[in-house]
Write an enzyme that holds these catalytic residues in place. Sequence first.
Site: not given
Ligand code: GDP
Length: 140
Positions: A11, A51, A59, A87, A93, A104, A114, A117, A128
């Site tokens: 990212k 997304y 968010f 993962r 996350t 991370r 973070n 992805h 994807e």
């Molecule tokens: P991942 O699969 O571990 O990447 O997590 P998720 O699918 O839950 O979320 C997708 C992405 O959204 C995350 O990797 C973060 O970049 C972003 N994200 C998730 N939660 C938050 C939040 O509370 N605030 C913000 N700004 N971004 C978030």
Amino acid sequence: MATERTFSIIKPDATKRNLTGAVNAVIEEAGLRIVAQKRILMTRAQAETFYAVHSERPFFGELVDFMISAPVVVQVLEGENAIAKYREVMGATNPANAAEGTIRKKFALSVGENTVHGSDSAENAQIEIAQFFAGNDIVG
Ligand code: GDP
């Protein structure tokens, strides 16, 4: 266990800090093989499609703005059990909850910024990968 392919994104927070190689080193040390890779600047439409599952989350706007704020490196990773394995290598996350040694934990700045992805299922990995790579872009 089967050989699988998963989709990865390095990212903007990582590309801005010149960490592509450092992230790739963790990926390769974990036994995953980078079988396709390119550095791109995502369009807003690409990020919103990617997304879309989060489009109702508070968010979402911040996430899309972040993903198009600087280049990303999109990748296909291959290996035994690659989807679950990556993962694990990525870590939680929220970097505050990520285990020692994970990408991370090492590099992420916040729950939003973070660093990486990784696909969360075989079905999503396929979708994807197809959003960013044609079959003959991937050389195992
Ligand atoms: P991942 O699969 O571990 O990447 O997590 P998720 O699918 O839950 O979320 C997708 C992405 O959204 C995350 O990797 C973060 O970049 C972003 N994200 C998730 N939660 C938050 C939040 O509370 N605030 C913000 N700004 N971004 C978030």
